[in-house]
Motif scaffolding. Structure first.
Motif, mmCIF file in Angstrom:
data_model
loop_
_atom_site.group_PDB
_atom_site.id
_atom_site.type_symbol
_atom_site.label_atom_id
_atom_site.label_comp_id
_atom_site.label_asym_id
_atom_site.label_seq_id
_atom_site.Cartn_x
_atom_site.Cartn_y
_atom_site.Cartn_z
ATOM 1 N N ASN A 118 -36.075 -4.618 -17.861
ATOM 2 C CA ASN A 118 -37.055 -5.482 -17.199
ATOM 3 C C ASN A 118 -38.487 -5.140 -17.582
ATOM 4 O OD1 ASN A 118 -35.581 -7.425 -15.849
ATOM 5 N ND2 ASN A 118 -35.198 -6.111 -14.088
ATOM 6 N N GLU A 119 -38.726 -3.872 -17.925
ATOM 7 C CA GLU A 119 -40.072 -3.497 -18.381
ATOM 8 C C GLU A 119 -40.406 -4.243 -19.662
ATOM 9 O OE1 GLU A 119 -39.913 1.072 -16.571
ATOM 10 O OE2 GLU A 119 -39.716 0.727 -18.722
ATOM 11 N N ILE B 227 -47.288 -1.604 -18.822
ATOM 12 C CA ILE B 227 -45.975 -2.001 -18.309
ATOM 13 C C ILE B 227 -45.945 -1.767 -16.803
ATOM 14 C CG2 ILE B 227 -44.675 -1.596 -20.444
ATOM 15 C CD1 ILE B 227 -43.791 1.095 -19.288
ATOM 16 N N TYR B 228 -45.021 -2.472 -16.132
ATOM 17 C CA TYR B 228 -44.831 -2.316 -14.686
ATOM 18 C C TYR B 228 -43.458 -1.712 -14.449
ATOM 19 C CZ TYR B 228 -49.108 -4.849 -13.971
ATOM 20 O OH TYR B 228 -50.435 -5.200 -13.978
ATOM 21 N N ARG B 229 -43.458 -0.521 -13.887
ATOM 22 C CA ARG B 229 -42.228 0.242 -13.734
ATOM 23 C C ARG B 229 -41.643 0.059 -12.339
ATOM 24 N NH1 ARG B 229 -43.001 5.035 -18.143
ATOM 25 N NH2 ARG B 229 -41.361 3.967 -19.271
ATOM 26 N N LYS B 230 -40.557 0.784 -12.100
ATOM 27 C CA LYS B 230 -39.934 0.745 -10.781
ATOM 28 C C LYS B 230 -40.955 1.162 -9.728
ATOM 29 C CE LYS B 230 -36.505 3.582 -11.480
ATOM 30 N NZ LYS B 230 -35.259 4.346 -11.245
ATOM 31 N N ARG B 231 -40.747 0.654 -8.514
ATOM 32 C CA ARG B 231 -41.627 0.953 -7.377
ATOM 33 C C ARG B 231 -43.057 0.466 -7.615
ATOM 34 N NH1 ARG B 231 -38.206 4.761 -8.476
ATOM 35 N NH2 ARG B 231 -39.633 5.902 -9.823
ATOM 36 N N GLY B 232 -43.198 -0.531 -8.500
ATOM 37 C CA GLY B 232 -44.496 -1.167 -8.706
ATOM 38 C C GLY B 232 -45.512 -0.331 -9.453
ATOM 39 N N ASP C 67 -49.106 -12.838 -13.211
ATOM 40 C CA ASP C 67 -48.414 -13.771 -12.321
ATOM 41 C C ASP C 67 -46.896 -13.600 -12.360
ATOM 42 O OD1 ASP C 67 -50.853 -14.744 -11.671
ATOM 43 O OD2 ASP C 67 -50.620 -16.715 -12.623
ATOM 44 N N ASN C 68 -46.335 -13.284 -13.535
ATOM 45 C CA ASN C 68 -44.864 -13.167 -13.603
ATOM 46 C C ASN C 68 -44.345 -11.999 -12.767
ATOM 47 O OD1 ASN C 68 -46.179 -11.718 -15.931
ATOM 48 N ND2 ASN C 68 -44.094 -10.946 -16.246
ATOM 49 N N ILE C 69 -45.127 -10.915 -12.659
ATOM 50 C CA ILE C 69 -44.726 -9.779 -11.822
ATOM 51 C C ILE C 69 -44.835 -10.155 -10.351
ATOM 52 C CG2 ILE C 69 -45.203 -7.370 -11.222
ATOM 53 C CD1 ILE C 69 -44.106 -7.653 -14.032
ATOM 54 N N VAL C 70 -45.912 -10.880 -10.003
ATOM 55 C CA VAL C 70 -46.083 -11.349 -8.622
ATOM 56 C C VAL C 70 -44.930 -12.270 -8.232
ATOM 57 C CG1 VAL C 70 -47.551 -12.701 -7.069
ATOM 58 C CG2 VAL C 70 -48.588 -11.108 -8.696
ATOM 59 N N LEU C 71 -44.544 -13.172 -9.134
ATOM 60 C CA LEU C 71 -43.426 -14.090 -8.870
ATOM 61 C C LEU C 71 -42.114 -13.341 -8.712
ATOM 62 C CD1 LEU C 71 -44.097 -17.173 -11.176
ATOM 63 C CD2 LEU C 71 -43.768 -17.220 -8.702
ATOM 64 N N ARG C 72 -41.891 -12.354 -9.578
ATOM 65 C CA ARG C 72 -40.656 -11.566 -9.501
ATOM 66 C C ARG C 72 -40.548 -10.880 -8.144
ATOM 67 N NH1 ARG C 72 -40.900 -5.930 -12.241
ATOM 68 N NH2 ARG C 72 -42.070 -5.679 -10.301
ATOM 69 N N LEU D 175 -39.251 -0.497 6.342
ATOM 70 C CA LEU D 175 -38.838 -0.634 4.940
ATOM 71 C C LEU D 175 -39.944 -1.262 4.095
ATOM 72 C CD1 LEU D 175 -35.105 -1.838 4.839
ATOM 73 C CD2 LEU D 175 -36.001 0.450 4.375
ATOM 74 N N LYS D 176 -40.613 -2.259 4.646
ATOM 75 C CA LYS D 176 -41.679 -2.948 3.899
ATOM 76 C C LYS D 176 -42.750 -1.983 3.427
ATOM 77 C CE LYS D 176 -43.348 -6.879 5.528
ATOM 78 N NZ LYS D 176 -43.789 -7.897 6.505
ATOM 79 N N GLY D 177 -43.038 -0.989 4.230
ATOM 80 C CA GLY D 177 -44.136 -0.081 3.899
ATOM 81 C C GLY D 177 -43.712 1.197 3.199
ATOM 82 N N SER D 178 -42.399 1.447 3.103
ATOM 83 C CA SER D 178 -41.985 2.769 2.626
ATOM 84 C C SER D 178 -41.186 2.763 1.322
ATOM 85 C CB SER D 178 -41.154 3.478 3.702
ATOM 86 O OG SER D 178 -39.971 2.745 3.980
ATOM 87 N N VAL D 179 -40.621 1.630 0.927
ATOM 88 C CA VAL D 179 -39.818 1.610 -0.307
ATOM 89 C C VAL D 179 -40.205 0.405 -1.164
ATOM 90 C CG1 VAL D 179 -37.832 2.798 0.734
ATOM 91 C CG2 VAL D 179 -37.914 0.292 0.770
ATOM 92 N N ALA D 180 -39.802 0.460 -2.430
ATOM 93 C CA ALA D 180 -40.048 -0.671 -3.336
ATOM 94 C C ALA D 180 -39.247 -1.884 -2.878
ATOM 95 C CB ALA D 180 -39.637 -0.284 -4.759
ATOM 96 N N VAL D 181 -39.703 -3.065 -3.264
ATOM 97 C CA VAL D 181 -39.037 -4.289 -2.793
ATOM 98 C C VAL D 181 -37.573 -4.351 -3.238
ATOM 99 C CG1 VAL D 181 -41.081 -5.726 -2.487
ATOM 100 C CG2 VAL D 181 -40.031 -5.583 -4.745
ATOM 101 N N SER D 182 -37.268 -3.855 -4.440
ATOM 102 C CA SER D 182 -35.882 -3.890 -4.916
ATOM 103 C C SER D 182 -35.002 -2.952 -4.090
ATOM 104 C CB SER D 182 -35.821 -3.503 -6.396
ATOM 105 O OG SER D 182 -36.450 -2.252 -6.615
#
Length: 377
Positions: free
Chosen positions: A220-221, A239-244, A17-22, A48-55
Motif C-alpha cells: 500500500n505504501e 510515503i505514508y506508513r502504518k499508523r499514519g 487526497d487519496n490518503i484522506v479518502l483511504r 479506540l479512535k484516539g489510541s490506535v490507527a484506523v486499520s
C-alpha cells in the motif's frame, strides 16, 4: 438513477487526497460495525479512535463483533437476538473461561451454513492471538472505566506463536533480482499474450519493481504514491506508513531514472485523467490507480520468471520486502539502519534477515588470508 452523494474533500492537512479518502473509507466501515454493537461500548469506541490507527481500530471492532455474534449463537450468556441488544450486565458475568472456550474451541474451527454448502473456517495461532488482543483491550477498558467488576484478562490462556525461522524466509537472490529486472526490460520469459500488455506498461512495471527491491516498501505504501510524492530537486520522496506515519525517503539514482522515465514516456498525461487521478503515480491501462491485486499479479509474474517457475509460484510484494532487507544486510548495512528503512517495529524482525549473513561472513574470511600457503614451505 444513482442517488449516492459525491464525496468532496476539503483537505487542509499535509496528506494527499487519496490518503484522506483511504482513511475515510476505513472510518466509515468502523462506524458501520460500531452501529451493530451495544451502546455500553461507546466509551470504548472513543478510546479506540484516539489510541490506535484506523486499520487497527477496524480489526478490533470486527473481532469484537464476531465475539458478540458467538455469544448470541451459543445462547449461554444472553437472551439477545442481535448483537446490539447485548447488555452490560451480561458482559459483567463473562468469565475468563468463557473467552478461553471461544478462542481455543470455537475460533480454531467453526462452520457457516449457506444455501448450498457448509463453509469451514480455521484460524491459526496468529489469528487467534489477534482476536485475544482485541478482546483484551475491550475487557481491560470496561474494567478501567468501572463498567465491569473484574479484570478477567489475566485469566486468558497464552497463545504460543511459532518462532520465525530465518531459513524459512522467502526472498530473491541477487542474481534473481537482476534476472527479474532484465525480464521487464526485454520481455524475455513472457508469453505472447503477456508481451502485448508489457509493451504498454514496461516502464511502469520496471519502476514498481525497482522501488520494491530498493526500499522494501509495503504494497500500500507503493500503491498510494503520487507524482507529488517526489521532490527530485531535493532527492527525496514521501510515503505514508502504518499508523499514519509520514516518512521522507532519499531517492537513489536508479529509482529516480526509472520513475522519471515512466512519468515522461509512458504514463498518460495528467490533462487526460479525471481530477481525482491527475496526481496518482501508478496507473492501469484503464487510467485508474493500480489495485493491490494488480500489483500482486505483476510481482508474481516477474518473480516467477526470475526463479524459472510457474506464475502461481511467483512471489508476493512482501517477499521483495524480504529481498531488500537481506540484500542491504549482505551489503554491510547494520540491522538498525535496515530496521529504520523498512519501518520494523522491533529489531528482532530485522535480525531474522541478518541470519542470512552467516555464509557471507564465511566467504569474507575464506577470501581474506593473511598467510599464503606457500609461506609455510
Amino acid at each position: 438513477m444513482n442517488n449516492d452523494k459525491i464525496l468532496k474533500i476539503h483537505n487542509k492537512s499535509d496528506k494527499p487526497d487519496n490518503i484522506v479518502l483511504r482513511d475515510n473509507d476505513i472510518i466509515e466501515r468502523c462506524i458501520q460495525v460500531e452501529n451493530k454493537l451495544p451502546k455500553f461500548m461507546k466509551d470504548y469506541f472513543i478510546y479506540l479512535k484516539g489510541s490506535v490507527a484506523v486499520s487497527t481500530r477496524l480489526a478490533y471492532l470486527d473481532d469484537i463483533y464476531f465475539f458478540c455474534n458467538y455469544l448470541i449463537e451459543i445462547k449461554e450468556h444472553t437472551e439477545a437476538s442481535i448483537t446490539k441488544e447485548l447488555s452490560l450486565s451480561e458482559f459483567n458475568n463473562i468469565k475468563a473461561r468463557d473467552v478461553n472456550l471461544f478462542l481455543g474451541d470455537y475460533c480454531s474451527r467453526y462452520y457457516k451454513q449457506t444455501n448450498k454448502s457448509t463453509l469451514i473456517y480455521e484460524n491459526n495461532n496468529r489469528a487467534l492471538a489477534r482476536k485475544k488482543s482485541s478482546l483484551s483491550t475491550l475487557f481491560k477498558f470496561l474494567y478501567r472505566n468501572e463498567q465491569i467488576d473484574n479484570n478477567i484478562t489475566d485469566g486468558f490462556n497464552p497463545i504460543k506463536l511459532p518462532k520465525p525461522q530465518p531459513d524459512a524466509i522467502k526472498r530473491l537472490d541477487i542474481d534473481e533480482v537482476a534476472k527479474m529486472l532484465d525480464s521487464v526490460e526485454t520481455g524475455q520469459g513472457l508469453t505472447e499474450k503477456e508481451k502485448i500488455y508489457w509493451k504498454k506498461t514496461k516502464l511502469r512495471d520496471k519502476a514498481i519493481l525497482a522501488l520494491f527491491v530498493t526500499y522494501g516498501l509495503r504494497l500500500n505504501e507503493l500503491r498510494e504514491l503520487n507524482i507529488s510524492s517526489f521532490n527530485f530537486s531535493r532527492g527525496e520522496f514521501k510515503i505514508y506508513r502504518k499508523r499514519g506515519k509520514e516518512v521522507l525517503m532519499p531517492i537513489n539514482n536508479t529509482c529516480e531514472l526509472v520513475v522519471k522515465d515512466y512519468i515522461l514516456n509512458e504514463r498518460p498525461k495528467s490533462e487526460m485523467l479525471s481530477e481525482d487521478l491527475k496526481d496518482a503515480l501508478f496507473l492501469s491501462l484503464q487510467n485508474k490507480r493500480l489495485t493491490a491485486r494488480a500489483i500482486r499479479d505483476l510481482v508474481k509474474k516477474y518473480t516467477s520468471i526470475s526463479m524459472d517457475t510457474s506464475r502461481d509460484n511467483g512471489y508476493s510484494p512482501h517477499k521483495l520486502r524480504a529481498t531488500a532487507a537481506t540484500s542491504l544486510i549482505q551489503n554491510g548495512f547494520s540491522i538498525y539502519d535496515v530496521q529504520n528503512l523498512l519501518d520494523h517495529d522491533n529489531v528482532t524482525t530485522t535480525q531474522l534477515y541478518a541470519a542470512h549473513k552467516k555464509n557471507v561472513k564465511r566467504d569474507i574470511v575464506n577470501n581474506f588470508e593473511w598467510i599464503d600457503e606457500d609461506d609455510n614451505h
